[in-house]
Design a protein around this motif. Structure first.
Motif, PDB file in Angstrom:
ATOM      1  N   CYS A 259      88.996  44.801  29.979  1.00  0.00           N
ATOM      2  CA  CYS A 259      89.239  43.916  31.119  1.00  0.00           C
ATOM      3  C   CYS A 259      90.736  43.659  31.245  1.00  0.00           C
ATOM      4  O   CYS A 259      91.400  43.332  30.268  1.00  0.00           O
ATOM      5  CB  CYS A 259      88.487  42.615  30.889  1.00  0.00           C
ATOM      6  N   GLN A 260      91.232  43.821  32.469  1.00  0.00           N
ATOM      7  CA  GLN A 260      92.660  43.611  32.697  1.00  0.00           C
ATOM      8  C   GLN A 260      93.035  42.123  32.608  1.00  0.00           C
ATOM      9  O   GLN A 260      94.195  41.784  32.467  1.00  0.00           O
ATOM     10  CB  GLN A 260      93.056  44.144  34.083  1.00  0.00           C
ATOM     11  N   ARG A 261      92.028  41.266  32.718  1.00  0.00           N
ATOM     12  CA  ARG A 261      92.301  39.829  32.714  1.00  0.00           C
ATOM     13  C   ARG A 261      92.247  39.250  31.293  1.00  0.00           C
ATOM     14  O   ARG A 261      93.131  38.518  30.898  1.00  0.00           O
ATOM     15  CB  ARG A 261      91.272  39.141  33.608  1.00  0.00           C
TER      16      ARG A 261
ATOM     17  N   LEU B 171      84.873  46.244  28.828  1.00  0.00           N
ATOM     18  CA  LEU B 171      84.071  46.329  30.046  1.00  0.00           C
ATOM     19  C   LEU B 171      82.760  47.044  29.760  1.00  0.00           C
ATOM     20  O   LEU B 171      82.699  47.966  28.944  1.00  0.00           O
ATOM     21  CB  LEU B 171      84.848  47.070  31.137  1.00  0.00           C
ATOM     22  N   GLU B 172      81.716  46.597  30.460  1.00  0.00           N
ATOM     23  CA  GLU B 172      80.402  47.214  30.329  1.00  0.00           C
ATOM     24  C   GLU B 172      79.872  47.564  31.710  1.00  0.00           C
ATOM     25  O   GLU B 172      80.228  46.909  32.693  1.00  0.00           O
ATOM     26  CB  GLU B 172      79.423  46.242  29.654  1.00  0.00           C
TER      27      GLU B 172
ATOM     28  N   ARG C 156      82.762  38.898  29.153  1.00  0.00           N
ATOM     29  CA  ARG C 156      83.414  37.675  28.670  1.00  0.00           C
ATOM     30  C   ARG C 156      83.837  36.758  29.828  1.00  0.00           C
ATOM     31  O   ARG C 156      83.584  35.571  29.806  1.00  0.00           O
ATOM     32  CB  ARG C 156      84.636  38.057  27.826  1.00  0.00           C
ATOM     33  N   CYS C 157      84.477  37.351  30.862  1.00  0.00           N
ATOM     34  CA  CYS C 157      84.997  36.491  31.935  1.00  0.00           C
ATOM     35  C   CYS C 157      84.393  36.807  33.304  1.00  0.00           C
ATOM     36  O   CYS C 157      84.708  36.141  34.281  1.00  0.00           O
ATOM     37  CB  CYS C 157      86.524  36.577  31.990  1.00  0.00           C
TER      38      CYS C 157
END
Ligand SMILES: [Zn+2]
Length: 195
Positions: free
Chosen positions: A153-155, A160-161, A173-174
Protein backbone atom coordinates in the motif's frame (compact mmCIF):
# COMPACT_ATOMS: atom_id res chain seq x y z
CA UNK A 1 31.14 -37.78 -26.06
CA UNK A 2 27.78 -39.12 -27.16
CA UNK A 3 24.20 -38.55 -26.11
CA UNK A 4 24.31 -41.41 -23.61
CA UNK A 5 26.98 -39.60 -21.63
CA UNK A 6 24.61 -37.03 -20.19
CA UNK A 7 25.70 -35.46 -16.98
CA UNK A 8 29.42 -36.06 -17.38
CA UNK A 9 31.38 -33.70 -15.15
CA UNK A 10 33.60 -31.39 -17.16
CA UNK A 11 36.05 -28.64 -16.37
CA UNK A 12 36.79 -25.57 -18.49
CA UNK A 13 38.83 -26.58 -21.50
CA UNK A 14 37.55 -30.16 -21.69
CA UNK A 15 36.95 -31.27 -25.24
CA UNK A 16 33.25 -32.00 -25.77
CA UNK A 17 33.33 -32.87 -29.46
CA UNK A 18 33.80 -31.40 -32.86
CA UNK A 19 31.75 -28.73 -34.60
CA UNK A 20 30.79 -31.38 -37.15
CA UNK A 21 29.20 -33.54 -34.45
CA UNK A 22 27.63 -30.84 -32.30
CA UNK A 23 26.33 -27.31 -32.19
CA UNK A 24 28.00 -25.31 -29.40
CA UNK A 25 25.42 -24.40 -26.74
CA UNK A 26 25.46 -22.58 -23.42
CA UNK A 27 28.58 -22.96 -21.35
CA UNK A 28 30.75 -24.00 -24.30
CA UNK A 29 33.02 -22.38 -26.81
CA UNK A 30 34.30 -23.37 -30.21
CA UNK A 31 37.89 -23.16 -31.26
CA UNK A 32 39.37 -24.49 -34.50
CA UNK A 33 36.33 -26.66 -35.21
CA UNK A 34 36.30 -28.22 -31.75
CA UNK A 35 33.90 -27.50 -28.90
CA UNK A 36 35.16 -27.09 -25.34
CA UNK A 37 33.59 -26.64 -21.94
CA UNK A 38 33.73 -23.03 -20.74
CA UNK A 39 32.48 -23.86 -17.24
CA UNK A 40 32.80 -26.38 -14.46
CA UNK A 41 29.64 -28.43 -14.60
CA UNK A 42 27.74 -31.25 -16.26
CA UNK A 43 27.66 -31.64 -20.00
CA UNK A 44 24.60 -32.66 -21.95
CA UNK A 45 23.54 -33.09 -25.53
CA UNK A 46 20.13 -32.19 -26.86
CA UNK A 47 19.47 -35.02 -29.35
CA UNK A 48 17.04 -32.96 -31.41
CA UNK A 49 19.28 -29.98 -32.07
CA UNK A 50 22.63 -31.79 -31.54
CA UNK A 51 23.48 -28.91 -29.26
CA UNK A 52 26.05 -29.62 -26.57
CA UNK A 53 25.90 -27.55 -23.39
CA UNK A 54 27.50 -27.35 -19.99
CA UNK A 55 25.25 -26.70 -17.00
CA UNK A 56 27.32 -24.97 -14.38
CA UNK A 57 27.59 -26.28 -10.86
CA UNK A 58 25.95 -23.75 -8.53
CA UNK A 59 24.77 -22.16 -11.72
CA UNK A 60 24.99 -18.44 -11.98
CA UNK A 61 21.90 -17.68 -14.02
CA UNK A 62 22.77 -16.28 -17.38
CA UNK A 63 20.04 -13.93 -18.42
CA UNK A 64 18.88 -14.50 -21.93
CA UNK A 65 16.06 -13.31 -24.12
CA UNK A 66 12.86 -15.12 -23.24
CA UNK A 67 13.89 -15.90 -19.66
CA UNK A 68 11.55 -15.09 -16.80
CA UNK A 69 12.86 -13.13 -13.85
CA UNK A 70 11.63 -11.74 -10.57
CA UNK A 71 12.51 -8.12 -10.01
CA UNK A 72 11.78 -5.26 -7.69
CA UNK A 73 10.63 -1.96 -9.15
CA UNK A 74 13.22 0.53 -8.03
CA UNK A 75 12.03 3.73 -9.63
CA UNK A 76 9.46 5.00 -12.09
CA UNK A 77 10.53 7.42 -14.79
CA UNK A 78 7.99 9.02 -17.13
CA UNK A 79 8.26 6.34 -19.80
CA UNK A 80 9.97 3.45 -18.06
CA UNK A 81 10.36 1.59 -14.81
CA UNK A 82 13.79 0.70 -13.49
CA UNK A 83 13.76 -2.84 -12.10
CA UNK A 84 16.36 -4.54 -9.95
CA UNK A 85 16.58 -8.14 -11.15
CA UNK A 86 16.65 -10.39 -8.10
CA UNK A 87 16.22 -13.95 -9.30
CA UNK A 88 15.61 -16.22 -12.21
CA UNK A 89 12.17 -17.82 -12.38
CA UNK A 90 11.11 -20.51 -11.66
CA UNK A 91 14.47 -21.62 -10.20
CA UNK A 92 14.59 -18.65 -7.79
CA UNK A 93 18.34 -18.65 -8.18
CA UNK A 94 19.57 -15.22 -7.27
CA UNK A 95 21.19 -13.15 -9.98
CA UNK A 96 24.58 -11.92 -8.79
CA UNK A 97 25.14 -8.20 -8.92
CA UNK A 98 21.35 -7.61 -9.15
CA UNK A 99 21.50 -6.15 -12.65
CA UNK A 100 19.03 -3.49 -13.66
CA UNK A 101 16.44 -3.87 -16.34
CA UNK A 102 13.82 -1.53 -17.70
CA UNK A 103 10.15 -1.89 -18.54
CA UNK A 104 9.04 0.63 -21.13
CA UNK A 105 5.52 2.01 -20.74
CA UNK A 106 4.58 0.32 -24.05
CA UNK A 107 5.61 -3.07 -22.64
CA UNK A 108 3.95 -2.94 -19.26
CA UNK A 109 0.59 -4.31 -20.40
CA UNK A 110 -1.32 -5.34 -23.51
CA UNK A 111 -2.84 -2.22 -24.98
CA UNK A 112 -2.09 1.37 -24.25
CA UNK A 113 -0.89 2.37 -20.80
CA UNK A 114 -1.27 6.08 -20.30
CA UNK A 115 0.61 6.37 -17.03
CA UNK A 116 3.18 3.94 -15.79
CA UNK A 117 2.20 4.92 -12.26
CA UNK A 118 -1.25 3.35 -12.84
CA UNK A 119 0.44 0.00 -13.51
CA UNK A 120 3.52 -0.20 -11.27
CA UNK A 121 4.87 1.37 -8.09
CA UNK A 122 8.31 1.48 -6.54
CA UNK A 123 8.81 -1.53 -4.29
CA UNK A 124 6.50 -3.84 -6.26
CA UNK A 125 7.79 -7.31 -7.05
CA UNK A 126 7.22 -8.20 -10.67
CA UNK A 127 7.43 -11.34 -12.74
CA UNK A 128 8.81 -10.23 -16.11
CA UNK A 129 10.20 -11.68 -19.30
CA UNK A 130 13.47 -10.56 -20.85
CA UNK A 131 12.91 -9.06 -24.30
CA UNK A 132 16.51 -8.07 -24.81
CA UNK A 133 19.52 -8.95 -22.67
CA UNK A 134 22.27 -6.92 -24.31
CA UNK A 135 23.55 -4.24 -24.18
CA UNK A 136 20.90 -3.43 -21.58
CA UNK A 137 18.16 -5.62 -20.15
CA UNK A 138 14.69 -4.79 -21.44
CA UNK A 139 11.68 -6.45 -19.86
CA UNK A 140 8.00 -6.94 -20.55
CA UNK A 141 5.13 -7.57 -18.15
CA UNK A 142 2.45 -7.48 -20.87
CA UNK A 143 1.18 -11.11 -20.93
CA UNK A 144 -1.49 -12.03 -18.34
CA UNK A 145 0.87 -14.31 -16.41
CA UNK A 146 3.34 -11.46 -15.99
CA UNK A 147 3.23 -8.29 -13.94
CA UNK A 148 3.08 -7.45 -10.26
CA UNK A 149 3.15 -10.47 -7.94
CA UNK A 150 3.39 -8.61 -4.63
CA UNK A 151 2.81 -4.97 -3.74
CA UNK A 152 2.53 -2.71 -0.74
CA UNK A 153 0.00 0.00 0.00
CA UNK A 154 1.35 3.39 -1.00
CA UNK A 155 -0.34 4.94 2.03
CA UNK A 156 0.52 2.61 4.93
CA UNK A 157 2.89 -0.02 3.46
CA UNK A 158 0.47 -2.85 4.23
CA UNK A 159 0.57 -5.82 1.83
CA UNK A 160 -2.09 -5.35 -0.83
CA UNK A 161 -4.51 -8.20 -1.39
CA UNK A 162 -6.95 -9.05 -4.16
CA UNK A 163 -10.50 -8.62 -2.99
CA UNK A 164 -14.05 -8.39 -4.23
CA UNK A 165 -15.72 -9.75 -7.35
CA UNK A 166 -13.50 -7.63 -9.59
CA UNK A 167 -10.37 -8.80 -7.81
CA UNK A 168 -9.16 -5.31 -7.03
CA UNK A 169 -6.11 -4.56 -4.97
CA UNK A 170 -7.15 -3.50 -1.52
CA UNK A 171 -5.11 -2.74 1.57
CA UNK A 172 -6.54 -4.83 4.42
CA UNK A 173 -4.98 -2.44 6.94
CA UNK A 174 -6.28 0.96 5.79
CA UNK A 175 -8.79 0.13 3.05
CA UNK A 176 -6.87 1.97 0.35
CA UNK A 177 -7.56 0.73 -3.18
CA UNK A 178 -4.81 0.70 -5.76
CA UNK A 179 -4.33 -0.38 -9.33
CA UNK A 180 -1.50 -2.38 -10.82
CA UNK A 181 -0.82 -4.46 -13.90
CA UNK A 182 -1.03 -7.65 -11.90
CA UNK A 183 0.16 -11.10 -12.85
CA UNK A 184 -2.17 -14.08 -12.67
CA UNK A 185 0.45 -15.29 -10.18
CA UNK A 186 -0.26 -12.38 -7.84
CA UNK A 187 -0.02 -13.43 -4.21
CA UNK A 188 1.09 -16.90 -5.22
CA UNK A 189 4.26 -18.65 -4.32
CA UNK A 190 6.20 -16.83 -6.98
CA UNK A 191 7.90 -14.56 -4.55
CA UNK A 192 7.99 -13.57 -0.92
CA UNK A 193 6.24 -10.32 -0.01
CA UNK A 194 8.35 -7.26 -0.74
CA UNK A 195 10.53 -6.30 2.20
ZN1 LIG B 1 -2.85 0.79 3.52
Amino acid sequence: MNASERGRMVVPGDLLGTAEEFVPGRGTYEHDGRIFAALLGHSSVDPASRSVAVHALHAVPVLDEGDLVIGRVDELKSAMAIVEILAAYPSHRTVPGTPEGTIHVSKVKDGYAENLSDELAAGDLVLARILQSRPSIKLTTAPPTLGVVAARCQRCRGSLELAGPRQELVCPRCGNREHRKISTEFGGRTAPPPG
